[in-house]
Design a protein around this motif. Structure first.
Motif, PDB file in Angstrom:
ATOM      1  N   LYS A  11       0.844  -1.203   0.000  1.00  0.00           N
ATOM      2  CA  LYS A  11       0.000   0.000   0.000  1.00  0.00           C
ATOM      3  C   LYS A  11       0.878   1.251   0.000  1.00  0.00           C
ATOM      4  CE  LYS A  11      -3.917  -2.201   2.155  1.00  0.00           C
ATOM      5  NZ  LYS A  11      -4.111  -2.929   3.405  1.00  0.00           N
ATOM      6  N   PHE A  12       1.959   1.202   0.747  1.00  0.00           N
ATOM      7  CA  PHE A  12       2.883   2.338   0.825  1.00  0.00           C
ATOM      8  C   PHE A  12       3.366   2.730  -0.581  1.00  0.00           C
ATOM      9  CE2 PHE A  12       7.097   4.180   1.196  1.00  0.00           C
ATOM     10  CZ  PHE A  12       7.004   5.022   2.294  1.00  0.00           C
ATOM     11  N   MET A  13       3.623   1.690  -1.413  1.00  0.00           N
ATOM     12  CA  MET A  13       4.178   1.928  -2.748  1.00  0.00           C
ATOM     13  C   MET A  13       3.238   2.754  -3.642  1.00  0.00           C
ATOM     14  SD  MET A  13       7.110   0.444  -2.623  1.00  0.00           S
ATOM     15  CE  MET A  13       7.688   0.294  -4.297  1.00  0.00           C
ATOM     16  N   ARG A  14       1.942   2.823  -3.267  1.00  0.00           N
ATOM     17  CA  ARG A  14       0.990   3.587  -4.097  1.00  0.00           C
ATOM     18  C   ARG A  14       1.388   5.068  -4.198  1.00  0.00           C
ATOM     19  NH1 ARG A  14      -4.424   1.152  -1.225  1.00  0.00           N
ATOM     20  NH2 ARG A  14      -4.256  -0.944  -2.095  1.00  0.00           N
ATOM     21  N   ILE A  15       2.099   5.568  -3.173  1.00  0.00           N
ATOM     22  CA  ILE A  15       2.429   6.997  -3.184  1.00  0.00           C
ATOM     23  C   ILE A  15       3.248   7.371  -4.423  1.00  0.00           C
ATOM     24  CG2 ILE A  15       4.556   6.827  -1.776  1.00  0.00           C
ATOM     25  CD1 ILE A  15       1.978   9.667  -1.616  1.00  0.00           C
ATOM     26  N   TYR A  16       4.082   6.420  -4.894  1.00  0.00           N
ATOM     27  CA  TYR A  16       4.930   6.746  -6.046  1.00  0.00           C
ATOM     28  C   TYR A  16       4.081   6.969  -7.293  1.00  0.00           C
ATOM     29  CZ  TYR A  16       8.631   5.222  -2.934  1.00  0.00           C
ATOM     30  OH  TYR A  16       9.468   5.100  -1.861  1.00  0.00           O
ATOM     31  N   GLN A  17       3.055   6.154  -7.434  1.00  0.00           N
ATOM     32  CA  GLN A  17       2.176   6.313  -8.590  1.00  0.00           C
ATOM     33  C   GLN A  17       1.394   7.638  -8.481  1.00  0.00           C
ATOM     34  OE1 GLN A  17      -1.119   3.642  -8.886  1.00  0.00           O
ATOM     35  NE2 GLN A  17      -1.149   3.698 -11.112  1.00  0.00           N
ATOM     36  N   TYR A  18       0.883   7.922  -7.281  1.00  0.00           N
ATOM     37  CA  TYR A  18       0.132   9.179  -7.118  1.00  0.00           C
ATOM     38  C   TYR A  18       1.031  10.370  -7.462  1.00  0.00           C
ATOM     39  CZ  TYR A  18      -2.841   6.227  -4.116  1.00  0.00           C
ATOM     40  OH  TYR A  18      -3.630   5.249  -3.599  1.00  0.00           O
ATOM     41  N   GLN A  19       2.257  10.315  -6.944  1.00  0.00           N
ATOM     42  CA  GLN A  19       3.139  11.468  -7.165  1.00  0.00           C
ATOM     43  C   GLN A  19       3.544  11.571  -8.632  1.00  0.00           C
ATOM     44  OE1 GLN A  19       6.233  11.293  -4.063  1.00  0.00           O
ATOM     45  NE2 GLN A  19       4.881  12.512  -2.768  1.00  0.00           N
ATOM     46  N   GLN A  20       3.696  10.419  -9.292  1.00  0.00           N
ATOM     47  CA  GLN A  20       4.039  10.467 -10.707  1.00  0.00           C
ATOM     48  C   GLN A  20       2.939  11.142 -11.523  1.00  0.00           C
ATOM     49  OE1 GLN A  20       6.546  10.409 -12.366  1.00  0.00           O
ATOM     50  NE2 GLN A  20       5.682  10.333 -14.430  1.00  0.00           N
ATOM     51  N   TYR A  21       1.684  10.912 -11.099  1.00  0.00           N
ATOM     52  CA  TYR A  21       0.564  11.558 -11.776  1.00  0.00           C
ATOM     53  C   TYR A  21       0.314  12.972 -11.254  1.00  0.00           C
ATOM     54  CZ  TYR A  21      -0.697   7.441 -14.419  1.00  0.00           C
ATOM     55  OH  TYR A  21      -0.685   6.403 -15.303  1.00  0.00           O
ATOM     56  N   GLY A  22       1.162  13.404 -10.315  1.00  0.00           N
ATOM     57  CA  GLY A  22       1.082  14.800  -9.864  1.00  0.00           C
ATOM     58  C   GLY A  22       0.134  15.051  -8.708  1.00  0.00           C
ATOM     59  N   TYR A  23      -0.337  14.012  -8.049  1.00  0.00           N
ATOM     60  CA  TYR A  23      -1.285  14.235  -6.956  1.00  0.00           C
ATOM     61  C   TYR A  23      -0.560  14.593  -5.669  1.00  0.00           C
ATOM     62  CZ  TYR A  23      -4.845  12.585 -10.073  1.00  0.00           C
ATOM     63  OH  TYR A  23      -5.688  12.473 -11.138  1.00  0.00           O
ATOM     64  N   SER A  24      -1.184  15.488  -4.889  1.00  0.00           N
ATOM     65  CA  SER A  24      -0.557  15.948  -3.647  1.00  0.00           C
ATOM     66  C   SER A  24      -1.612  16.033  -2.546  1.00  0.00           C
ATOM     67  CB  SER A  24       0.078  17.316  -3.876  1.00  0.00           C
ATOM     68  OG  SER A  24      -0.910  18.214  -4.320  1.00  0.00           O
ATOM     69  N   PHE A  25      -1.135  16.166  -1.323  1.00  0.00           N
ATOM     70  CA  PHE A  25      -2.028  16.104  -0.164  1.00  0.00           C
ATOM     71  C   PHE A  25      -1.704  17.224   0.812  1.00  0.00           C
ATOM     72  CE2 PHE A  25      -1.260  12.082  -2.147  1.00  0.00           C
ATOM     73  CZ  PHE A  25      -2.549  11.640  -2.395  1.00  0.00           C
ATOM     74  N   THR A  26      -2.766  17.755   1.445  1.00  0.00           N
ATOM     75  CA  THR A  26      -2.552  18.916   2.314  1.00  0.00           C
ATOM     76  C   THR A  26      -2.230  18.523   3.751  1.00  0.00           C
ATOM     77  OG1 THR A  26      -4.929  19.032   2.710  1.00  0.00           O
ATOM     78  CG2 THR A  26      -4.055  20.457   0.976  1.00  0.00           C
ATOM     79  N   THR A  27      -2.550  17.281   4.133  1.00  0.00           N
ATOM     80  CA  THR A  27      -2.234  16.864   5.503  1.00  0.00           C
ATOM     81  C   THR A  27      -1.615  15.466   5.493  1.00  0.00           C
ATOM     82  OG1 THR A  27      -4.360  15.787   5.912  1.00  0.00           O
ATOM     83  CG2 THR A  27      -4.232  18.132   6.466  1.00  0.00           C
TER      84      THR A  27
END
Ligand SMILES: Cc1cc2nc3c(=O)[nH]c(=O)nc-3n(C[C@H](O)[C@H](O)[C@H](O)COP(=O)(O)OP(=O)(O)OC[C@H]3O[C@@H](n4cnc5c(N)ncnc54)[C@H](O)[C@@H]3O)c2cc1C
Length: 509
Positions: A162-178
Motif C-alpha cells: 500500500k505504501f508503494m501507491r504513493i509513487y504512482q500518485y506522485q508520478q501523476y502529480g497528486y498531492s495532499f494537504t495533511t
C-alpha cells in the motif's frame, strides 16, 4: 502479494514511472511562475525539495537554500583514522524509490555490499545469533516462535504494497494537504488506525505473541528508533521493513545525495540560519496587492533579509531542532509544535570489543556478528552495538572479526561514561560522540500532526516525520510539498486531496 501490486512494483522498478506521464497532463495555461523560492534546511528533505521545486517550476525561478551547518543534516559522517563512517541515517530500503532515483540521476553508485550478521543481547547474554546457514536460522526461529517470523514478513509486505501507491500518485502529480490525507490515500482507514495506536497494540491485534514482540520486534524498534514497541504502528512497520534484506547505502556517504541534489537543482546555498519569517503585503504592477514572505537570516557577518514568493520549511519545528519566529500570521504559527524529539547518541569507538560483556564464551577471532540488537530490559544502557564499515569500501575489504581493533557504533539514549566504555571495550584509541535529537518521540495517538501548509504559500516538510522518520519519508514529503506549491500557485485544485485515487488510477497502468 497480489498480481496487481506485482505489476505496479515491476513497473516502478523498471523506472517507467519516470516517463513523462505528468507533463502531458500539465500543459494547460499557467500563470507566470514564481520568481523566488526559499528552502530552509539542507538535509535530504530540503535538498530534495529544491530538486522537485526546480522540476515543477522550471529554470526561471531562483531557489535559495538556507543552511548554517554542514549540508546533509541528519545524514552525517565522521572521520576515524583514514576512513569516514556514517553517524546518522545509514541504511536505505531497496524499495525506497526516490532515494534510488536520486543516485541514478546524480550518477552516484550504491556502496559495495558487505554481508552482515545479527545477534540479540538481553543485557546478560546473546539470546539469538544468526548463523551463516539460512536453514539453521529458519529452524531456530520456527522452534521458538512458530510461524510468527513469516507472518511478520507478510504483514510488513502488505503494508509496503500500500505504501508503494504513493509513487504512482506522485508520478501523476497528486498531492495532499495533511499527513492524514496522504496516509489515507495510501492505506485507507487502516493506515490511520495503525498511526494512532502502538505497534504493540497493532501486532497483538494481528495475533503476534508478547514474547515475539519482546524478543524480536523490540530489538528492531530499539536499533532503528531508540524506542520501544509503543511507537506508532506505522513507524513500527517502517522499522520492521528496515530489518529486511537488501538494505543499501550510498558510496562515499549518504549525505552526498544532498549536495548532489543541491547542485542539480541549480539552487544557491546560503550558509546562514533563518531567524524569522514574516508576511509582507506590497502593491503590485497589475493593481491588487501581492503578499511576499520576508525571510530574516543571520550568519557570521550579521543579519539580512530577502523576499520570497514561496517558502518551504525543511527542518523540524520542535524544541531543540530549530528556533524560527513566524510573525504577522493569522492564525499564529508556532515556533515549536507539541511533541518532542527523541535523543539517540551515536558513539563510534575504534577499539577492541570485550567479548565477556556479551556473556558469550565464543572466541573473538570467530565472532563475525556485525549487528547486536538489544531487548528492552530495565537499565539497558545501549540500544545497539554494530561493527561498521567505511562509507567507501576499499577493494578487497573484508570486515575484520572481533579479535581485531575496528570501528564499532553504539546507539544509546545517554552519552556513554568511561566506566560503560570500559565494560564494553578492552581498549580503544579513539572515540567520537554525536548526540542527536534523532526522530520524534512517538507516543500515539497523534491527534495534532502539524500541517503541510502553514500559510498560503508557506509549506512545512517535516510534518510527515510524525508518521515515520526516514530519508525516504523526507523525500516523499519534499515531492508532495513541491507538487502542492505548484498546484496551489497555478490554482490546479484537481490534483490536491483527491479521494479514491487507488481505484481511479488502477486502469492507467
Ligand atoms: C542516528 C540516526 C540514525 C538514523 N538511521 C536512519 C536510517 O538508517 N535510515 C533512514 O532512512 N533514516 C534514518 N534516520 C532518519 C533520517 O536521518 C532522517 O529522517 C532524515 O535525515 C531527515 O532529513 P531532513 O532533511 O528532513 O531533516 P534534517 O536532516 O534534520 O535537516 C534539517 C536541516 O535544517 C537545518 N536547519 C535547522 N534550523 C535551521 C534554520 N533556522 N535555518 C536554516 N537551516 C536550519 C539543520 O541544520 C539541518 O541541516 C536516522 C536518524 C538518526 C539521527
Amino acid at each position: 502479494m497480489n498480481p496487481q501490486t506485482l505489476s505496479l512494483r515491476a513497473l516502478l522498478f523498471l523506472g517507467l514511472w519516470h516517463t513523462g506521464r505528468r507533463s502531458l497532463a500539465s500543459t494547460s495555461e499557467l500563470k507566470d511562475p514564481p520568481k523566488k523560492i526559499a528552502v530552509v534546511g539542507a538535509g535530504i528533505g530540503g535538498t530534495a525539495a529544491a530538486f522537485y521545486l526546480r522540476q515543477e517550476f522550471g529554470p526561471g525561478v531562483k531557489i535559495d537554500v538556507f543552511e548554517p551547518e554542514v549540508v546533509g543534516g541528519r545524514l552525517a559522517t565522521v572521520k576515524m583514522g583514514d576512513y569516514e563512517y556514517e553517524t546518522g541515517g545509514s541504511v536505505i530500503h531497496p524499495l525506497n524509490l526516490h532515494m534510488k532515483h536520486f543516485i541514478e540521476k546524480l550518477g552516484i553508485p550504491p556502496r559495495k555490499d558487505v554481508p552482515s550478521k545479527m545477534a540479540i543481547f538481553d543485557g546478560k547474554e546473546l539470546t539469538f545469533e544468526e548463523s551463516d546457514w539460512f536453514i539453521i536460522n529458519f529452524l531456530r526461529l520456527l522452534w521458538r516462535y512458530g510461524f510468527s517470523f513469516l507472518r511478520m514478513q507478510m504483514w510488513v509486505e502488505s503494508i509496503l504494497d500500500k505504501f508503494m501507491r504513493i509513487y504512482q500518485y506522485q508520478q501523476y502529480g497528486y498531492s495532499f494537504t495533511t499527513v492524514e490525507r496522504l496516509l489515507h490515500a495510501m492505506g485507507g482507514d487502516g493506515f490511520l488506525t495503525i498511526m494512532n495506536q502502538t505497534l504493540e497494540e497493532t501486532m497483538i491485534g494481528e495475533g503476534f505473541s508478547q514474547v515475539f514482540l519482546n524478543e524480536i520486534v523490540a530489538p528492531i524498534t530499539r536499533v532503528n528508533y531508540g524506542q520501544s514497541v509503543r511507537i506508532n504502528g506505522f513507524v513500527g512497520a517502517v522499522s520492521l521493513a528496515g530489518a529486511e534484506s537488501g538494505l543499501w547505502a550510498v558510496d562515499g556517504g549518504n549525505k552526498r545525495v544532498c549536495s548532489g541534489l543541491l547542485y542539480h537543482s541549480k539552487s544557491e546555498l546560503i550558509p546562514a540560519k533563518v531567524t524569522s519569517v514574516s508576511v509582507k503585503v506590497r502593491p503590485s504592477k497589475t493593481g491588487p496587492t501581492t503578499s511576499y514572505y520576508e525571510v530574516n537570516y543571520a550568519d557570521e557577518s550579521g543579519s539580512a533579509h530577502a523576499l520570497y514568493d514561496i517558502v518551504v520549511i525543511a527542518t523540524p519545528l520542535h524544541q531543540g531542532k530549530s528556533d524560527i519566529t513566524f510573525s504577522g500570521f493569522s492564525p499564529p504559527i508556532p515556533s515549536h509544535y507539541p511533541g518532542r524529539y527523541h535523543q539517540t547518541v551515536t558513539t563510534l569507538v575504534h577499539g577492541m570489543l570485550n567479548m565477556s560483556y556479551l556473556g558469550t564464551s565464543e572466541h573473538a577471532s570467530e565472532f563475525t556478528v556485525s549487528d547486536i540488537l538489544t531487548t528492552d530490559t530495565k537499565g539497558s544502557m545501549i540500544n545497539s552495538l554494530s561493527s561498521i564499515d567505511p562509507v567507501h569500501i576499499p577493494a578487497d575489504y573484508k570486515r575484520p572479526p572481533a579479535s581485531k581493533t575496528k570501528v564499532w557504533k553504539v546507539f544509546s539514549p545517554q552519552p556513554l561514561s568511561q566506566e560503560q566504555l570500559k565494560e564494553m571495550f578492552l581498549s580503544w584509541d579513539s572515540v567520537s560522540e554525536t548526540p542527536w535529537l534523532a526522530y520524534p518521540s512517538y507516543r500515539p495517538p497523534h491527534r495534532r500532526t502539524p500541517p503541510f501548509i502553514l500559510h498560503n504559500r508557506l509549506y512545512y516538510l517535516n510534518a510527515l516525520e510524525w508518521a515515520a522518520s526516514a530519508m525516504e519519508m523526507s523525500a516523499i514529503s519534499a515531492r508532495n510539498v513541491a507538487l502542492l506549491a505548484h498546484h496551489r500557485w497555478h490554482s490546479q485544485t484537481g490534483r490536491i486531496d483527491q479521494e479514491d485515487l487507488h481505484t481511479r488510477l488502477r486502469g492507467e497502468l
